[in-house]
Design a protein around this motif. Structure first.
Motif, PDB file in Angstrom:
ATOM      1  N   ASN A   1       0.824  -1.210   0.000  1.00 59.57           N
ATOM      2  CA  ASN A   1       0.000   0.000   0.000  1.00 59.57           C
ATOM      3  C   ASN A   1       0.856   1.257   0.000  1.00 59.57           C
ATOM      4  OD1 ASN A   1      -2.425  -1.355  -0.105  1.00 59.57           O
ATOM      5  ND2 ASN A   1      -2.817  -1.222   2.088  1.00 59.57           N
ATOM      6  N   LYS A   2       1.922   1.263   0.756  1.00 59.91           N
ATOM      7  CA  LYS A   2       2.822   2.414   0.774  1.00 59.91           C
ATOM      8  C   LYS A   2       3.502   2.593  -0.573  1.00 59.91           C
ATOM      9  CE  LYS A   2       3.812   2.382   5.709  1.00 59.91           C
ATOM     10  NZ  LYS A   2       4.860   2.290   6.739  1.00 59.91           N
ATOM     11  N   LEU A   3       4.004   1.516  -1.133  1.00 59.65           N
ATOM     12  CA  LEU A   3       4.716   1.586  -2.410  1.00 59.65           C
ATOM     13  C   LEU A   3       3.797   2.007  -3.548  1.00 59.65           C
ATOM     14  CD1 LEU A   3       7.378   1.125  -3.959  1.00 59.65           C
ATOM     15  CD2 LEU A   3       6.669  -1.251  -4.268  1.00 59.65           C
ATOM     16  N   SER A   4       2.556   1.560  -3.514  1.00 65.75           N
ATOM     17  CA  SER A   4       1.623   1.836  -4.614  1.00 65.75           C
ATOM     18  C   SER A   4       0.822   3.127  -4.417  1.00 65.75           C
ATOM     19  CB  SER A   4       0.668   0.652  -4.793  1.00 65.75           C
ATOM     20  OG  SER A   4      -0.157   0.503  -3.646  1.00 65.75           O
ATOM     21  N   GLY A   5       1.149   3.894  -3.368  1.00 69.90           N
ATOM     22  CA  GLY A   5       0.482   5.162  -3.147  1.00 69.90           C
ATOM     23  C   GLY A   5      -0.853   5.058  -2.447  1.00 69.90           C
ATOM     24  N   ARG A   6      -1.160   3.917  -1.878  1.00 65.57           N
ATOM     25  CA  ARG A   6      -2.426   3.726  -1.163  1.00 65.57           C
ATOM     26  C   ARG A   6      -2.271   3.907   0.343  1.00 65.57           C
ATOM     27  NH1 ARG A   6      -2.237  -0.180  -5.166  1.00 65.57           N
ATOM     28  NH2 ARG A   6      -3.912  -0.046  -6.679  1.00 65.57           N
ATOM     29  N   GLY A   7      -1.078   4.261   0.766  1.00 62.28           N
ATOM     30  CA  GLY A   7      -0.805   4.478   2.181  1.00 62.28           C
ATOM     31  C   GLY A   7       0.294   5.507   2.324  1.00 62.28           C
ATOM     32  N   ARG A   8       0.396   6.083   3.504  1.00 67.33           N
ATOM     33  CA  ARG A   8       1.450   7.076   3.754  1.00 67.33           C
ATOM     34  C   ARG A   8       2.807   6.398   3.691  1.00 67.33           C
ATOM     35  NH1 ARG A   8      -0.425   9.226   9.332  1.00 67.33           N
ATOM     36  NH2 ARG A   8      -0.991   7.053   9.448  1.00 67.33           N
ATOM     37  N   ASN A   9       3.728   7.042   3.029  1.00 73.78           N
ATOM     38  CA  ASN A   9       5.041   6.425   2.843  1.00 73.78           C
ATOM     39  C   ASN A   9       6.023   6.744   3.960  1.00 73.78           C
ATOM     40  OD1 ASN A   9       6.058   8.986   2.336  1.00 73.78           O
ATOM     41  ND2 ASN A   9       6.203   8.702   0.125  1.00 73.78           N
ATOM     42  N   GLY A  10       5.613   7.546   4.924  1.00 76.32           N
ATOM     43  CA  GLY A  10       6.483   7.833   6.061  1.00 76.32           C
ATOM     44  C   GLY A  10       7.767   8.534   5.685  1.00 76.32           C
ATOM     45  N   GLY A  11       7.766   9.229   4.557  1.00 78.34           N
ATOM     46  CA  GLY A  11       8.964   9.943   4.120  1.00 78.34           C
ATOM     47  C   GLY A  11      10.023   9.056   3.502  1.00 78.34           C
ATOM     48  N   LYS A  12       9.683   7.822   3.246  1.00 78.98           N
ATOM     49  CA  LYS A  12      10.657   6.898   2.646  1.00 78.98           C
ATOM     50  C   LYS A  12      10.751   7.110   1.145  1.00 78.98           C
ATOM     51  CE  LYS A  12      10.387   3.311   6.118  1.00 78.98           C
ATOM     52  NZ  LYS A  12      10.151   1.906   6.396  1.00 78.98           N
TER      53      LYS A  12
ATOM     54  N   GLY B   1      13.009   3.676  -3.330  1.00 81.99           N
ATOM     55  CA  GLY B   1      13.936   2.560  -3.121  1.00 81.99           C
ATOM     56  C   GLY B   1      13.768   1.918  -1.756  1.00 81.99           C
ATOM     57  N   GLU B   2      13.568   2.727  -0.726  1.00 83.08           N
ATOM     58  CA  GLU B   2      13.340   2.198   0.618  1.00 83.08           C
ATOM     59  C   GLU B   2      12.015   1.450   0.698  1.00 83.08           C
ATOM     60  OE1 GLU B   2      15.653   5.413   3.453  1.00 83.08           O
ATOM     61  OE2 GLU B   2      13.720   5.988   2.571  1.00 83.08           O
ATOM     62  N   LEU B   3      11.002   1.981   0.026  1.00 85.97           N
ATOM     63  CA  LEU B   3       9.699   1.303   0.004  1.00 85.97           C
ATOM     64  C   LEU B   3       9.798  -0.030  -0.722  1.00 85.97           C
ATOM     65  CD1 LEU B   3       7.399   4.363  -0.727  1.00 85.97           C
ATOM     66  CD2 LEU B   3       7.651   3.155   1.452  1.00 85.97           C
ATOM     67  N   ARG B   4      10.566  -0.058  -1.795  1.00 85.94           N
ATOM     68  CA  ARG B   4      10.764  -1.301  -2.557  1.00 85.94           C
ATOM     69  C   ARG B   4      11.514  -2.329  -1.701  1.00 85.94           C
ATOM     70  NH1 ARG B   4       8.436  -3.637  -6.450  1.00 85.94           N
ATOM     71  NH2 ARG B   4       9.748  -4.992  -7.627  1.00 85.94           N
ATOM     72  N   GLN B   5      12.508  -1.851  -0.947  1.00 86.81           N
ATOM     73  CA  GLN B   5      13.258  -2.744  -0.059  1.00 86.81           C
ATOM     74  C   GLN B   5      12.345  -3.321   1.018  1.00 86.81           C
ATOM     75  OE1 GLN B   5      16.694  -3.697  -0.252  1.00 86.81           O
ATOM     76  NE2 GLN B   5      15.778  -5.232   1.083  1.00 86.81           N
ATOM     77  N   SER B   6      11.459  -2.494   1.556  1.00 85.74           N
ATOM     78  CA  SER B   6      10.505  -2.958   2.559  1.00 85.74           C
ATOM     79  C   SER B   6       9.589  -4.034   1.976  1.00 85.74           C
ATOM     80  CB  SER B   6       9.675  -1.776   3.080  1.00 85.74           C
ATOM     81  OG  SER B   6       8.749  -2.204   4.034  1.00 85.74           O
ATOM     82  N   LEU B   7       9.125  -3.828   0.753  1.00 88.61           N
ATOM     83  CA  LEU B   7       8.288  -4.830   0.083  1.00 88.61           C
ATOM     84  C   LEU B   7       9.056  -6.143  -0.068  1.00 88.61           C
ATOM     85  CD1 LEU B   7       5.531  -5.348  -1.355  1.00 88.61           C
ATOM     86  CD2 LEU B   7       6.721  -4.747  -3.479  1.00 88.61           C
ATOM     87  N   SER B   8      10.305  -6.048  -0.461  1.00 88.58           N
ATOM     88  CA  SER B   8      11.137  -7.236  -0.618  1.00 88.58           C
ATOM     89  C   SER B   8      11.341  -7.943   0.719  1.00 88.58           C
ATOM     90  CB  SER B   8      12.488  -6.819  -1.218  1.00 88.58           C
ATOM     91  OG  SER B   8      13.325  -7.934  -1.368  1.00 88.58           O
ATOM     92  N   ASP B   9      11.627  -7.172   1.756  1.00 88.64           N
ATOM     93  CA  ASP B   9      11.846  -7.754   3.081  1.00 88.64           C
ATOM     94  C   ASP B   9      10.590  -8.452   3.597  1.00 88.64           C
ATOM     95  OD1 ASP B   9      14.405  -6.712   3.001  1.00 88.64           O
ATOM     96  OD2 ASP B   9      13.997  -5.091   4.426  1.00 88.64           O
ATOM     97  N   GLU B  10       9.450  -7.823   3.418  1.00 85.59           N
ATOM     98  CA  GLU B  10       8.202  -8.425   3.902  1.00 85.59           C
ATOM     99  C   GLU B  10       7.836  -9.671   3.097  1.00 85.59           C
ATOM    100  OE1 GLU B  10       7.140  -7.729   6.704  1.00 85.59           O
ATOM    101  OE2 GLU B  10       8.150  -5.819   6.990  1.00 85.59           O
TER     102      GLU B  10
END
Length: 101
Positions: free
Chosen positions: A45-56, A59-68
């Motif tokens: 949701n954060k990566l696709s713009g459906r949630g707040r990205n927290g200032g990330k 690349g950081e959002l993509r890394q979070s998706l990969s980690d999860e």
């Protein structure tokens, strides 16, 4: 085929559980799958713009998706290990191909 990978995840999970006093009863394995799916959904949701990205950054959002995604896979393997599930045979039967790991 998956046995070595399942064993490695089990060793890591058991060590973490012992260090942090986590009770891994039979329900824990399926509840962790649900938790990890929620975390993957939040990352998506954060990566696709459906949630707040927290200032990330993207690349950081993509890394979070990969980690999860890695966490979810790990918990699928733990669930399979705990319940003595032969994933390779099930994949071959359900998906009509033989996994090549």
């Amino acid at each position: 085929m998956f046995d070595e990978l399942k064993r490695k995840f089990e060793e890591a999970s058991a060590a973490y559980a012992a260090e942090h006093s986590v009770l891994r009863d039979p329900d824990w394995y399926v509840l962790k799958l649900q938790e990890e799916m929620g975390e993957l959904t939040r990352a998506w949701n954060k990566l696709s713009g459906r949630g707040r990205n927290g200032g990330k950054t993207p690349g950081e959002l993509r890394q979070s998706l990969s980690d999860e995604t890695a966490d979810l896979l790990g918990h699928v393997l733990l669930f399979a290990y705990r319940n003595d599930i032969d994933l390779a045979s099930s994949i071959e039967r359900k998906w009509k191909f033989k996994p090549d790991l």
